[in-house]
Design an enzyme around this catalytic site. Structure first.
Site, PDB file in Angstrom:
ATOM      1  CD  GLU A   1      -2.495  -1.153   2.749  1.00  0.00           C
ATOM      2  OE1 GLU A   1      -2.533  -0.126   3.454  1.00  0.00           O
ATOM      3  OE2 GLU A   1      -2.999  -2.233   3.088  1.00  0.00           O
TER       4      GLU A   1
ATOM      5  CB  CYS B   1       2.956   7.478   3.255  1.00  0.00           C
ATOM      6  SG  CYS B   1       3.376   6.310   4.554  1.00  0.00           S
TER       7      CYS B   1
ATOM      8  CB  CYS C   1       6.094  -5.538   9.011  1.00  0.00           C
ATOM      9  SG  CYS C   1       7.328  -4.754  10.064  1.00  0.00           S
TER      10      CYS C   1
ATOM     11  CB  CYS D   1       4.484  -3.273  16.475  1.00  0.00           C
ATOM     12  SG  CYS D   1       6.179  -2.722  16.179  1.00  0.00           S
TER      13      CYS D   1
ATOM     14  CB  CYS E   1       1.543  -2.718  13.749  1.00  0.00           C
ATOM     15  SG  CYS E   1       1.815  -2.256  12.034  1.00  0.00           S
TER      16      CYS E   1
ATOM     17  N   GLY F   1       6.227  -2.193   6.468  1.00  0.00           N
ATOM     18  CA  GLY F   1       7.602  -2.694   6.515  1.00  0.00           C
ATOM     19  C   GLY F   1       8.510  -1.891   7.421  1.00  0.00           C
ATOM     20  CD  GLU F   2      12.404  -0.862  10.854  1.00  0.00           C
ATOM     21  OE1 GLU F   2      11.406  -0.398  11.420  1.00  0.00           O
ATOM     22  OE2 GLU F   2      13.423  -0.193  10.635  1.00  0.00           O
TER      23      GLU F   2
ATOM     24  CB  SER G   1       9.140   5.856  10.124  1.00  0.00           C
ATOM     25  OG  SER G   1       8.617   5.532  11.382  1.00  0.00           O
TER      26      SER G   1
ATOM     27  CB  SER H   1       8.014   3.631  15.990  1.00  0.00           C
ATOM     28  OG  SER H   1       7.793   4.027  14.665  1.00  0.00           O
ATOM     29  CG  LEU H   2      10.256   6.501  22.299  1.00  0.00           C
ATOM     30  CD1 LEU H   2      11.518   5.686  22.099  1.00  0.00           C
ATOM     31  CD2 LEU H   2      10.610   7.942  22.656  1.00  0.00           C
ATOM     32  CG  HIS H   3       4.785   3.611  19.530  1.00  0.00           C
ATOM     33  ND1 HIS H   3       4.319   4.778  18.983  1.00  0.00           N
ATOM     34  CD2 HIS H   3       5.057   2.799  18.476  1.00  0.00           C
ATOM     35  CE1 HIS H   3       4.306   4.673  17.658  1.00  0.00           C
ATOM     36  NE2 HIS H   3       4.757   3.498  17.320  1.00  0.00           N
TER      37      HIS H   3
ATOM     38  CG  ASN I   1      -4.576   4.698  12.845  1.00  0.00           C
ATOM     39  OD1 ASN I   1      -5.346   5.636  12.695  1.00  0.00           O
ATOM     40  ND2 ASN I   1      -3.284   4.773  12.554  1.00  0.00           N
TER      41      ASN I   1
ATOM     42  CB  CYS J   1       0.766   1.812   8.340  1.00  0.00           C
ATOM     43  SG  CYS J   1       1.834   0.460   8.572  1.00  0.00           S
TER      44      CYS J   1
HETATM   45  N1  SAH Z   1       8.512  -0.001  10.657  1.00  0.00           N
HETATM   46  C1  SAH Z   1       8.608   1.420  10.717  1.00  0.00           C
HETATM   47  C2  SAH Z   1       7.733   2.163   9.710  1.00  0.00           C
HETATM   48  C3  SAH Z   1       6.372   1.635   9.388  1.00  0.00           C
HETATM   49  S1  SAH Z   1       5.064   1.857  10.553  1.00  0.00           S
HETATM   50  C4  SAH Z   1       8.350   1.899  12.123  1.00  0.00           C
HETATM   51  O1  SAH Z   1       8.034   1.091  12.969  1.00  0.00           O
HETATM   52  O2  SAH Z   1       8.528   3.083  12.388  1.00  0.00           O
HETATM   53  C5  SAH Z   1       4.682   3.561  10.514  1.00  0.00           C
HETATM   54  C6  SAH Z   1       4.221   4.101  11.857  1.00  0.00           C
HETATM   55  O3  SAH Z   1       2.874   3.692  12.145  1.00  0.00           O
HETATM   56  C7  SAH Z   1       5.064   3.643  13.023  1.00  0.00           C
HETATM   57  O4  SAH Z   1       5.314   4.714  13.897  1.00  0.00           O
HETATM   58  C8  SAH Z   1       4.144   2.627  13.682  1.00  0.00           C
HETATM   59  O5  SAH Z   1       4.496   2.376  15.017  1.00  0.00           O
HETATM   60  C9  SAH Z   1       2.799   3.298  13.503  1.00  0.00           C
HETATM   61  N2  SAH Z   1       1.637   2.443  13.703  1.00  0.00           N
HETATM   62  C10 SAH Z   1       1.450   1.156  13.370  1.00  0.00           C
HETATM   63  N3  SAH Z   1       0.242   0.712  13.762  1.00  0.00           N
HETATM   64  C11 SAH Z   1      -0.362   1.747  14.371  1.00  0.00           C
HETATM   65  C12 SAH Z   1      -1.626   1.916  15.000  1.00  0.00           C
HETATM   66  N4  SAH Z   1      -2.514   0.903  15.085  1.00  0.00           N
HETATM   67  N5  SAH Z   1      -1.911   3.131  15.507  1.00  0.00           N
HETATM   68  C13 SAH Z   1      -1.026   4.153  15.410  1.00  0.00           C
HETATM   69  N6  SAH Z   1       0.180   4.060  14.842  1.00  0.00           N
HETATM   70  C14 SAH Z   1       0.517   2.870  14.335  1.00  0.00           C
END
Ligand code: SAH
Length: 345
Positions: A91, A104, A111, A115, A118, A158-159, A190, A213-215, A289, A332
């Protein structure tokens, strides 16, 4: 196996032209088409039929096929689902901003990072994308919307740092003045935090924006959300981030998706502020999301606001990400996941 048209660089075309006993300007003509987004050999209208026939014989057109396109009725964000020549799907998303158009894109079909929040992780892993497949996402979208793309984010499926070499080659190619000519300063990449690759990337010295992506404000919450946090400690991740800002002088972006009750409390914001104090950084707060079958809920708007207030009061630059394409599952991996889950081929 035939090579993909988009995976050829100008030097490759020069070699090809030489082998085919064609003048060098033909190589330049062919290379220019890749950035204009061709989907069929017959679109190379400035080449004689005999050269087109040789190209069709030796290369695949296109390397990816537009399967579906969804346009948001709210904000014109467009989501593209492409099918790769081996049947994998990816996508890409086109967003319209005041400063221009941004794509994007995906760097892998699927991937492996796992996570827990995700949609991409949930749909399994296919393979790495080639440099040409990344470039084709941008060129085909530029052609579809008939406008210049000024910005690119590597934040789709993807990463990127798991597909390191192809991604770095892509950054150079998309930046090529003879091609799409997108400034490195308008590119963001990212990562979920593959520390050794971040260190390697810092050494490349490219002026792209690094997003991490810290979260989470600490190892234990991060490990609950992201398996990669078991491989690399929070402190080591932040050390790699500091090294990046020091080396490049560029501000780093931290992505922080807020999940109700998991990482969105004021004490989490305070802990995060303590860890990021003094860093050249910006925190991008993302109301998470939700997707069906996912196990987290997005934070309440009041919690998002409070989280941001705590960070800002502590001197940390923080904004809440504006949502685009909410009605077309633009986030994503959501469409790919739906299709794979339903067994649509
Ligand atoms: N693998 C890379 C880039 C792809 S994901 C990474 O991890 O950064 C792009 C972004 O979307 C990342 O910050 C990821 O953590 C975030 N993401 C994935 N699923 C999500 C969700 N359900 N809600 C909010 N952000 C999300």
């Amino acid at each position: 196996m035939k090579t993909s048209f988009y995976d050829q660089t100008l030097p490759d075309w020069l070699v090809w032209a030489d082998q085919e006993e064609l003048p060098a300007y033909r190589a330049r003509q062919i290379a220019a088409w890749a950035s204009r987004g061709v989907s069929d050999v017959d679109e190379l209208t400035d080449l004689p039929q005999s050269i087109r026939a040789r190209l069709a014989e030796q290369f695949t057109f296109p390397s990816l096929e537009l399967e579906e396109k969804y346009v948001s009725a709210i904000d014109e964000t467009a989501k593209y689902v492409f099918r790769l020549s081996d049947g994998n799907r990816i996508e890409s998303v086109l967003m319209h901003y005041r400063f221009g158009r941004s794509v994007c894109l995906s760097t892998q079909a699927g991937c492996r990072m796992g996570c827990t929040f995700c949609a991409s992780a949930d749909a399994g892993f296919g393979r790495n994308l080639t440099t040409g497949e990344m470039l084709a996402q941008v060129s085909l979208i530029a052609r579809d919307c008939n406008a210049r793309i000024g910005h690119v984010t590597l934040m789709g499926i993807g990463e990127p740092f798991e597909n390191y070499d192809a991604v770095v080659a892509f950054l150079h190619r998309v930046n090529d003045p003879a091609g799409l000519n997108i400034s490195m300063r308008h590119i963001s990449i990212s990562t979920c935090g593959l520390v050794p690759k971040m260190i390697e990337f810092t050494r490349e010295g490219l002026p792209v924006t690094l997003s991490v992506s810290l979260h989470a404000p600490n190892d234990s919450i991060r490990q609950q959300l992201m398996p990669v946090a078991k491989r690399y400690r929070y402190d080591d991740l932040l050390a790699a981030c500091r090294a990046h800002t020091q080396q490049t002088g560029r501000r780093i972006t931290f992505e922080y998706a807020l999940f109700d009750g998991i990482n969105d409390r004021p004490e989490h914001a305070r802990e995060l502020a303590g860890r990021l104090r003094g860093m050249l950084c910006h925190v991008n707060l993302i109301p998470a999301n939700e997707f069906s079958g996912g196990c987290y809920q997005r934070s309440q708007p009041s919690a998002v606001q409070q989280f941001q207030d705590v960070l800002v009061r502590s001197g940390i630059n923080a904004t809440v990400r504006r949502e685009l394409g909410a009605d077309i599952m633009a986030a994503c991996g959501q469409l790919r996941r739906r299709k794979e889950a339903c067994g649509i081929q």
